[in-house]
Design a protein around this motif. Structure first.
Motif, PDB file in Angstrom:
ATOM      1  N   THR A 103      20.928 -12.933  -4.529  1.00 28.48           N
ATOM      2  CA  THR A 103      19.642 -12.946  -5.228  1.00 28.48           C
ATOM      3  C   THR A 103      19.022 -11.551  -5.275  1.00 28.48           C
ATOM      4  N   LEU A 104      19.089 -10.843  -4.155  1.00 30.18           N
ATOM      5  CA  LEU A 104      18.519  -9.492  -4.108  1.00 30.18           C
ATOM      6  C   LEU A 104      19.238  -8.567  -5.085  1.00 30.18           C
ATOM      7  N   ASN A 105      20.546  -8.673  -5.162  1.00 31.58           N
ATOM      8  CA  ASN A 105      21.321  -7.809  -6.069  1.00 31.58           C
ATOM      9  C   ASN A 105      20.947  -8.031  -7.531  1.00 31.58           C
ATOM     10  N   GLU A 106      20.475  -9.228  -7.853  1.00 34.20           N
ATOM     11  CA  GLU A 106      20.082  -9.525  -9.228  1.00 34.20           C
ATOM     12  C   GLU A 106      18.834  -8.744  -9.639  1.00 34.20           C
ATOM     13  N   HIS A 107      18.051  -8.284  -8.650  1.00 34.45           N
ATOM     14  CA  HIS A 107      16.771  -7.636  -8.952  1.00 34.45           C
ATOM     15  C   HIS A 107      16.679  -6.202  -8.451  1.00 34.45           C
ATOM     16  N   TRP A 108      17.542  -5.795  -7.540  1.00 34.00           N
ATOM     17  CA  TRP A 108      17.387  -4.502  -6.866  1.00 34.00           C
ATOM     18  C   TRP A 108      17.516  -3.330  -7.828  1.00 34.00           C
ATOM     19  N   ASN A 109      18.540  -3.330  -8.648  1.00 29.95           N
ATOM     20  CA  ASN A 109      18.803  -2.160  -9.491  1.00 29.95           C
ATOM     21  C   ASN A 109      17.675  -1.883 -10.484  1.00 29.95           C
ATOM     22  N   SER A 110      17.008  -2.939 -10.940  1.00 29.57           N
ATOM     23  CA  SER A 110      15.941  -2.758 -11.932  1.00 29.57           C
ATOM     24  C   SER A 110      14.583  -2.463 -11.292  1.00 29.57           C
ATOM     25  N   ALA A 111      14.482  -2.633  -9.970  1.00 30.53           N
ATOM     26  CA  ALA A 111      13.205  -2.428  -9.280  1.00 30.53           C
ATOM     27  C   ALA A 111      12.981  -0.954  -8.996  1.00 30.53           C
ATOM     28  N   GLN A 112      11.850  -0.434  -9.415  1.00 35.08           N
ATOM     29  CA  GLN A 112      11.508   0.958  -9.125  1.00 35.08           C
ATOM     30  C   GLN A 112      10.581   1.087  -7.927  1.00 35.08           C
ATOM     31  N   SER A 113       9.780   0.037  -7.681  1.00 34.41           N
ATOM     32  CA  SER A 113       8.922  -0.002  -6.496  1.00 34.41           C
ATOM     33  C   SER A 113       9.260  -1.249  -5.698  1.00 34.41           C
ATOM     34  N   VAL A 114       9.483  -1.066  -4.389  1.00 38.05           N
ATOM     35  CA  VAL A 114       9.861  -2.173  -3.513  1.00 38.05           C
ATOM     36  C   VAL A 114       8.960  -2.153  -2.290  1.00 38.05           C
ATOM     37  N   ALA A 115       8.415  -3.320  -1.924  1.00 35.23           N
ATOM     38  CA  ALA A 115       7.536  -3.418  -0.764  1.00 35.23           C
ATOM     39  C   ALA A 115       8.091  -4.448   0.210  1.00 35.23           C
ATOM     40  N   LEU A 116       8.271  -4.036   1.456  1.00 41.86           N
ATOM     41  CA  LEU A 116       8.730  -4.929   2.516  1.00 41.86           C
ATOM     42  C   LEU A 116       7.528  -5.351   3.339  1.00 41.86           C
TER      43      LEU A 116
ATOM     44  N   LYS B 289      13.899   4.945  -6.137  1.00 39.70           N
ATOM     45  CA  LYS B 289      12.926   3.891  -5.833  1.00 39.70           C
ATOM     46  C   LYS B 289      11.829   4.413  -4.905  1.00 39.70           C
ATOM     47  N   LYS B 290      10.643   3.847  -5.060  1.00 38.05           N
ATOM     48  CA  LYS B 290       9.554   4.106  -4.134  1.00 38.05           C
ATOM     49  C   LYS B 290       9.479   2.912  -3.195  1.00 38.05           C
ATOM     50  N   ILE B 291       9.606   3.182  -1.899  1.00 36.76           N
ATOM     51  CA  ILE B 291       9.680   2.121  -0.902  1.00 36.76           C
ATOM     52  C   ILE B 291       8.399   2.118  -0.069  1.00 36.76           C
ATOM     53  N   PHE B 292       7.798   0.950   0.049  1.00 40.90           N
ATOM     54  CA  PHE B 292       6.571   0.764   0.819  1.00 40.90           C
ATOM     55  C   PHE B 292       6.848  -0.258   1.923  1.00 40.90           C
ATOM     56  N   VAL B 293       6.363  -0.003   3.133  1.00 41.91           N
ATOM     57  CA  VAL B 293       6.671  -0.873   4.268  1.00 41.91           C
ATOM     58  C   VAL B 293       5.400  -1.262   5.011  1.00 41.91           C
ATOM     59  N   ASP B 294       5.234  -2.573   5.208  1.00 38.02           N
ATOM     60  CA  ASP B 294       4.185  -3.117   6.062  1.00 38.02           C
ATOM     61  C   ASP B 294       4.887  -4.008   7.085  1.00 38.02           C
ATOM     62  N   ALA B 295       5.538  -3.386   8.048  1.00 41.05           N
ATOM     63  CA  ALA B 295       6.351  -4.091   9.039  1.00 41.05           C
ATOM     64  C   ALA B 295       6.611  -3.132  10.182  1.00 41.05           C
ATOM     65  N   ILE B 296       7.160  -3.652  11.296  1.00 44.06           N
ATOM     66  CA  ILE B 296       7.469  -2.797  12.431  1.00 44.06           C
ATOM     67  C   ILE B 296       8.836  -3.093  13.012  1.00 44.06           C
ATOM     68  N   SER B 297       9.316  -4.329  12.950  1.00 43.09           N
ATOM     69  CA  SER B 297      10.587  -4.686  13.594  1.00 43.09           C
ATOM     70  C   SER B 297      11.757  -4.536  12.626  1.00 43.09           C
TER      71      SER B 297
END
Length: 318
Positions: free
Chosen positions: A123-136, A157-165
């Motif tokens: 599922t992720l591979n279906e959307h990853w290549n077209s995503a320019q901004s990704v937030a975890l 890609k611009k990667i944004f993270v709201d996580a620690i583990s």
């Protein structure tokens, strides 16, 4: 118009919100009002981002009856989803709200199977290549194969993270934003072996500089409930710090304030706002969220009012 943002909110919850006049452990309570709705960091982020004018695509694990209810509710509000269906029930988060304070009771996360991990990758591979901004956003469910996201290609890609583990590999590759709260910041400093002399007036400058020198993080933000919000970055190897003071408000429910902050930063960044203006908008949205019962009920007019107050009180340090 802001570009679509892929939100990885992999550990959602069905939220039960109990309002009581006064909460005292060990006593019987009569609940004055009950609310139930889809929740979790990813969902809260998506709903606030959508309210601001953003276009999120939400990917999450959903299981059994609670998962179906979450899918239906998120679909009904117009948010595009890429669900990964699992056998185990999606967890419930029960929150008791009393006199502006919130007590959270969070069930254990579901445990996913190897087959469900494989489904996630597909599922992720279906959307990853077209995503320019990704937030975890937030934690992972049990038995999640972290390697499936560690090996992703961040190029372009611009990667944004709201996580620690389990995020070290993402941070080492370089992220646009790491947004964490004070306890999480302490965890990060421990992992990096950075001393925490909190009594020192140079605590923030010393620790944030050390983090930014060791990890390719463009913007580091630390929130601490009602305390000032602190944002840090290195520009041409020079340290910059901006502090925003959240205005005092009458709190209705502060659960998800951090998620609202993160969503607002995503939106502000997508609109090309400056480092300082991203901080102003994110802080204003987080405060406005605390004034209402649910994250998506915040008033954009109220956000604009709070922005003016916060902007006038910004403190900068180099």
């Amino acid at each position: 118009m802001p570009q679509e943002t892929l939100i990885l909110g992999l550990n959602p919850a069905w939220q039960r919100l109990f309002f009581v006049d006064k909460f005292t452990p060990g006593e019987v309570h009569r609940i004055s009002k009950v609310e139930e709705y889809a929740s979790g960091k990813g969902i809260n982020c998506c709903r606030v981002l959508q309210n601001l004018g953003g276009t999120p695509l939400l990917m999450h694990f959903l299981g059994a009856d609670h998962g179906s209810r979450i899918f239906d509710e998120v679909s009904a509000c117009g948010i595009q989803q890429a669900p990964v269906w699992i056998k185990e029930q999606t967890r419930i988060c029960t929150t008791i709200v009393s006199e502006g304070e919130s007590t959270e009771l969070i069930e254990p996360s579901p445990v996913i199977t190897d087959f469900e991990n494989d489904d996630f990758v597909q599922t992720l591979n279906e959307h990853w290549n077209s995503a320019q901004s990704v937030a975890l956003c937030g934690s992972f469910p049990g038995n999640f194969n972290v390697k499936n996201i560690e090996d992703l290609d961040f190029t372009g890609k611009k990667i944004f993270v709201d996580a620690i583990s389990n995020i070290d590999s993402w941070l080492e590759k370089g992220v646009e934003l790491l947004k964490i709260n004070m306890p999480e910041y302490s965890q990060l400093l421990d992992r990096l072996g950075i001393p925490q002399v909190k009594s020192s007036p140079q605590f923030w400058k010393m620790t944030a500089t050390a983090v930014l020198e060791r990890l390719p993080i463009k913007n580091l933000v630390v929130t601490d409930e009602e305390s000032p919000v602190r944002a840090f970055r290195l520009v041409e190897k020079k340290f910059q710090s901006v502090t925003a003071e959240p205005p005092a408000v009458e709190v209705q429910n502060n659960v998800g304030a951090g998620d609202s902050f993160f969503a607002a930063w995503l939106y502000a960044d997508s609109m090309g706002l400056s480092f300082e203006e991203c901080l102003v908008k994110a802080t204003a949205v987080a405060v406005a969220r605390c004034e209402v019962e649910k994250p998506w009920m915040l008033s954009l007019e109220r956000v604009a009012e709070l922005e003016e107050t916060i902007r006038s009180g910004l403190e900068k340090q180099e």
